[in-house]
Motif scaffolding. Structure first.
Motif, PDB file in Angstrom:
ATOM      1  N   ASN A  11       0.837  -1.196   0.000  1.00  0.00           N
ATOM      2  CA  ASN A  11       0.000   0.000   0.000  1.00  0.00           C
ATOM      3  C   ASN A  11       0.873   1.247   0.000  1.00  0.00           C
ATOM      4  O   ASN A  11       1.703   1.430   0.892  1.00  0.00           O
ATOM      5  N   GLY A  12       0.694   2.096  -1.014  1.00  0.00           N
ATOM      6  CA  GLY A  12       1.457   3.339  -1.087  1.00  0.00           C
ATOM      7  C   GLY A  12       2.651   3.281  -2.017  1.00  0.00           C
ATOM      8  O   GLY A  12       3.563   4.105  -1.908  1.00  0.00           O
ATOM      9  N   VAL A  13       2.659   2.337  -2.947  1.00  0.00           N
ATOM     10  CA  VAL A  13       3.826   2.174  -3.813  1.00  0.00           C
ATOM     11  C   VAL A  13       3.855   3.144  -4.986  1.00  0.00           C
ATOM     12  O   VAL A  13       4.804   3.121  -5.778  1.00  0.00           O
ATOM     13  N   THR A  14       2.846   4.003  -5.122  1.00  0.00           N
ATOM     14  CA  THR A  14       2.921   5.029  -6.160  1.00  0.00           C
ATOM     15  C   THR A  14       3.703   6.240  -5.667  1.00  0.00           C
ATOM     16  O   THR A  14       4.032   7.125  -6.458  1.00  0.00           O
ATOM     17  N   GLY A  15       4.013   6.293  -4.372  1.00  0.00           N
ATOM     18  CA  GLY A  15       4.843   7.354  -3.823  1.00  0.00           C
ATOM     19  C   GLY A  15       6.312   7.096  -4.090  1.00  0.00           C
ATOM     20  O   GLY A  15       6.725   5.984  -4.445  1.00  0.00           O
ATOM     21  N   ARG A  16       7.125   8.124  -3.897  1.00  0.00           N
ATOM     22  CA  ARG A  16       8.553   8.058  -4.221  1.00  0.00           C
ATOM     23  C   ARG A  16       9.265   6.915  -3.497  1.00  0.00           C
ATOM     24  O   ARG A  16       9.909   6.064  -4.107  1.00  0.00           O
ATOM     25  N   MET A  17       9.176   6.880  -2.169  1.00  0.00           N
ATOM     26  CA  MET A  17       9.886   5.868  -1.393  1.00  0.00           C
ATOM     27  C   MET A  17       9.287   4.478  -1.611  1.00  0.00           C
ATOM     28  O   MET A  17      10.001   3.491  -1.789  1.00  0.00           O
ATOM     29  N   GLY A  18       7.951   4.401  -1.592  1.00  0.00           N
ATOM     30  CA  GLY A  18       7.306   3.107  -1.769  1.00  0.00           C
ATOM     31  C   GLY A  18       7.646   2.468  -3.095  1.00  0.00           C
ATOM     32  O   GLY A  18       7.829   1.238  -3.175  1.00  0.00           O
ATOM     33  N   ARG A  53      -4.598   4.765  -4.226  1.00  0.00           N
ATOM     34  CA  ARG A  53      -5.817   5.534  -4.510  1.00  0.00           C
ATOM     35  C   ARG A  53      -6.053   5.745  -6.005  1.00  0.00           C
ATOM     36  O   ARG A  53      -7.183   5.942  -6.432  1.00  0.00           O
ATOM     37  N   SER A  54      -4.990   5.736  -6.800  1.00  0.00           N
ATOM     38  CA  SER A  54      -5.111   6.046  -8.224  1.00  0.00           C
ATOM     39  C   SER A  54      -5.090   4.780  -9.068  1.00  0.00           C
ATOM     40  O   SER A  54      -4.038   4.123  -9.205  1.00  0.00           O
ATOM     41  N   ALA A  55      -6.240   4.434  -9.642  1.00  0.00           N
ATOM     42  CA  ALA A  55      -6.308   3.253 -10.503  1.00  0.00           C
ATOM     43  C   ALA A  55      -5.388   3.405 -11.716  1.00  0.00           C
ATOM     44  O   ALA A  55      -4.743   2.437 -12.145  1.00  0.00           O
ATOM     45  N   GLU A  56      -5.314   4.621 -12.240  1.00  0.00           N
ATOM     46  CA  GLU A  56      -4.487   4.859 -13.414  1.00  0.00           C
ATOM     47  C   GLU A  56      -3.015   4.583 -13.124  1.00  0.00           C
ATOM     48  O   GLU A  56      -2.321   3.916 -13.901  1.00  0.00           O
ATOM     49  N   LYS A  57      -2.521   5.093 -11.986  1.00  0.00           N
ATOM     50  CA  LYS A  57      -1.111   4.886 -11.626  1.00  0.00           C
ATOM     51  C   LYS A  57      -0.827   3.417 -11.337  1.00  0.00           C
ATOM     52  O   LYS A  57       0.194   2.871 -11.739  1.00  0.00           O
ATOM     53  N   LEU A  58      -1.733   2.776 -10.612  1.00  0.00           N
ATOM     54  CA  LEU A  58      -1.527   1.379 -10.266  1.00  0.00           C
ATOM     55  C   LEU A  58      -1.513   0.494 -11.505  1.00  0.00           C
ATOM     56  O   LEU A  58      -0.678  -0.406 -11.641  1.00  0.00           O
ATOM     57  N   GLN A  59      -2.432   0.742 -12.413  1.00  0.00           N
ATOM     58  CA  GLN A  59      -2.500  -0.041 -13.646  1.00  0.00           C
ATOM     59  C   GLN A  59      -1.228   0.126 -14.465  1.00  0.00           C
ATOM     60  O   GLN A  59      -0.697  -0.854 -15.021  1.00  0.00           O
ATOM     61  N   ALA A  60      -0.732   1.356 -14.520  1.00  0.00           N
ATOM     62  CA  ALA A  60       0.497   1.609 -15.276  1.00  0.00           C
ATOM     63  C   ALA A  60       1.696   0.904 -14.641  1.00  0.00           C
ATOM     64  O   ALA A  60       2.520   0.296 -15.346  1.00  0.00           O
ATOM     65  N   LEU A  61       1.789   0.956 -13.306  1.00  0.00           N
ATOM     66  CA  LEU A  61       2.887   0.277 -12.623  1.00  0.00           C
ATOM     67  C   LEU A  61       2.811  -1.229 -12.832  1.00  0.00           C
ATOM     68  O   LEU A  61       3.828  -1.883 -13.087  1.00  0.00           O
ATOM     69  N   ALA A  68       0.611  -8.911 -11.517  1.00  0.00           N
ATOM     70  CA  ALA A  68      -0.711  -9.398 -11.924  1.00  0.00           C
ATOM     71  C   ALA A  68      -1.854  -8.687 -11.207  1.00  0.00           C
ATOM     72  O   ALA A  68      -2.907  -8.437 -11.807  1.00  0.00           O
ATOM     73  N   ASP A  69      -1.679  -8.373  -9.935  1.00  0.00           N
ATOM     74  CA  ASP A  69      -2.805  -7.916  -9.121  1.00  0.00           C
ATOM     75  C   ASP A  69      -2.614  -6.506  -8.586  1.00  0.00           C
ATOM     76  O   ASP A  69      -1.553  -6.177  -8.039  1.00  0.00           O
ATOM     77  N   TRP A  70      -3.664  -5.704  -8.702  1.00  0.00           N
ATOM     78  CA  TRP A  70      -3.690  -4.371  -8.108  1.00  0.00           C
ATOM     79  C   TRP A  70      -5.135  -4.005  -7.814  1.00  0.00           C
ATOM     80  O   TRP A  70      -6.065  -4.533  -8.428  1.00  0.00           O
ATOM     81  N   THR A  71      -5.324  -3.091  -6.872  1.00  0.00           N
ATOM     82  CA  THR A  71      -6.678  -2.661  -6.522  1.00  0.00           C
ATOM     83  C   THR A  71      -6.613  -1.332  -5.772  1.00  0.00           C
ATOM     84  O   THR A  71      -5.616  -1.016  -5.121  1.00  0.00           O
ATOM     85  N   THR A  72      -7.683  -0.569  -5.862  1.00  0.00           N
ATOM     86  CA  THR A  72      -7.822   0.649  -5.059  1.00  0.00           C
ATOM     87  C   THR A  72      -8.626   0.387  -3.789  1.00  0.00           C
ATOM     88  O   THR A  72      -8.872   1.305  -3.013  1.00  0.00           O
ATOM     89  N   ASP A  73      -9.011  -0.855  -3.570  1.00  0.00           N
ATOM     90  CA  ASP A  73      -9.851  -1.230  -2.425  1.00  0.00           C
ATOM     91  C   ASP A  73      -9.007  -2.030  -1.426  1.00  0.00           C
ATOM     92  O   ASP A  73      -8.758  -3.230  -1.622  1.00  0.00           O
ATOM     93  N   LEU A  74      -8.568  -1.372  -0.357  1.00  0.00           N
ATOM     94  CA  LEU A  74      -7.735  -2.043   0.632  1.00  0.00           C
ATOM     95  C   LEU A  74      -8.487  -3.197   1.292  1.00  0.00           C
ATOM     96  O   LEU A  74      -7.909  -4.270   1.534  1.00  0.00           O
TER      97      LEU A  74
END
Length: 382
Positions: A11-18, A53-61, A68-74
């Protein structure tokens, strides 16, 4: 050889450190190298599940790194029984509620620091962790830095004799964001969003000091906001309400540690962090990667003479400590230790309680700064 797969909710891997340190340089690097090799020849392989929180960022990553797996729903991620580890790299203000949810779901929890915004919140998380019975850990990356590993080797080998004092310098100039973009997120400079040098770095210094020199007994500190206004990622001006520098004097038994931490300083040293340790038998200067020493047998005898410039090259009188081992990324090294501890069902040495002690030092430092006095730490943790 048996491969044991651990699915990790990140959780939080779209941030710089994560992203940079935990996803890219740790978990994905472990995955791509075939997992963590255990002493018995088995391996622990990892599969990240990205949350944010960002589906767009998660999908791109996920697409970029073959995840394989990503979600905005913790809650959805935590309901997955095949994902047994939860990792948190969110902003501090969001951490407590997410970790408590993960513990309630029976997950092992590994988290960035600070663990929480206060000692009381940290203790609440630690008590929940003990009740959950899972393996918890907090990122203590700096003790895995090659320079600090070498410094620890010197201490354990008796190089210093009796350690007298430590002088530490950390930081660099973070641009205000107006005429050059800032190289750190804007929330770091807003107290209401969990920013602040004391909250950020005293948590680090506490575990570094404990690891190298011992528990902090007392502190005198001054926290300041040198740059009162900054500009955020969208170019909007904002008031910098968090301290951007902290100057501390720490007592550890008979050892005195002075530590300056600042985002408003220009670097004139070899590395972005350095600890200068003086002992009766020798001295050392350790940074991120290097460690230089001067034993008493090679200590020169300078004489103070303000009338003539010195002809001594003081820095040339120090020797580099050899690597003597292969060092990996410090974040990855601790991840590998944590994964092994989860696999074997044993406590991780840098657990929630170690992070609570860091928060106790934060609280003492802020109290010292506000009241202008020396504060003795009366720890509530073991």
């Amino acid at each position: 050889m048996t491969v044991h797969t651990r699915r990790i909710i990140m959780n939080g891997v779209t941030g710089r450190m994560g992203y940079r340190q935990h996803l890219l340089r740790s978990i994905l690097a472990i995955r791509d190298d075939g997992g963590v090799l255990l002493p018995d020849g088995d391996r622990i392989q990892v599969e990240p599940v990205l949350v944010g929180r960002s589906a767009e960022k998660l999908q791109a990553l996920a697409a970029q790194h073959d995840v394989a797996d990503w979600t905005t729903d913790l809650d959805e991620a935590l309901a997955d029984d095949t994902a047994t580890i939860y990792f948190d790299a969110q902003v501090t203000v969001e951490r407590k509620k997410a970790i408590l949810k993960a513990l309630s779901a029976g997950k092992h929890v590994y988290t960035e620091k600070p663990l929480a915004e206060s000692v009381d919140e940290g203790l609440e998380i630690a008590e929940a962790g003990a009740a959950a019975g899972t393996v918890n850990g907090v990122v203590h990356d700096k003790i895995f830095l090659p320079g600090f590993v070498k410094l620890k080797r010197l201490i354990d080998g008796g190089f210093f004799g009796r350690v007298l004092s430590v002088r530490g310098e950390f930081g660099y100039w973070v641009f205000e964001g107006d005429w050059q973009p800032a190289q750190r997120p804007s929330w770091n400079y807003r107290a209401q969003d969990g920013g602040g040098m004391v909250l950020d770095m005293f948590c680090h210094w506490n575990y570094v000091f404990e690891h190298l020199f011992g528990r902090v007994d007392a502190v005198m500190a001054k926290a300041v906001t040198h740059i009162p206004e900054r500009w955020d990622e969208q170019g909007r001006r904002y008031d910098a309400t968090a301290d951007d520098a902290a100057y501390g004097l720490f007592e550890i038994g008979d050892t005195i540690v002075s530590m300056n931490s600042s985002w408003a300083t220009r670097v004139e040293r070899k590395e972005l962090v350095e600890l200068h340790v003086d002992g009766t038998h020798g001295s050392a200067v350790a940074g991120l990667f290097g460690c230089r020493i001067q034993p008493r047998e090679r200590t020169p005898k300078p004489v103070w003479n303000p009338d003539l410039p010195t002809d001594l090259d003081f820095r040339a009188q120090w020797d580099e400590v050899p690597d003597n081992q292969q060092f990996s990324n410090g974040f990855r090294a601790q991840w590998e230790d944590y994964l092994a501890d989860v696999h074997h069902g044993r406590p991780h040495p840098w657990d929630f309680m170690s992070a609570v002690r860091g928060l106790e030092l934060v609280d003492a430092g802020l109290t010292s700064s506000a009241e202008g006095r020396r504060v003795v730490l009366e720890t509530r943790t073991s």
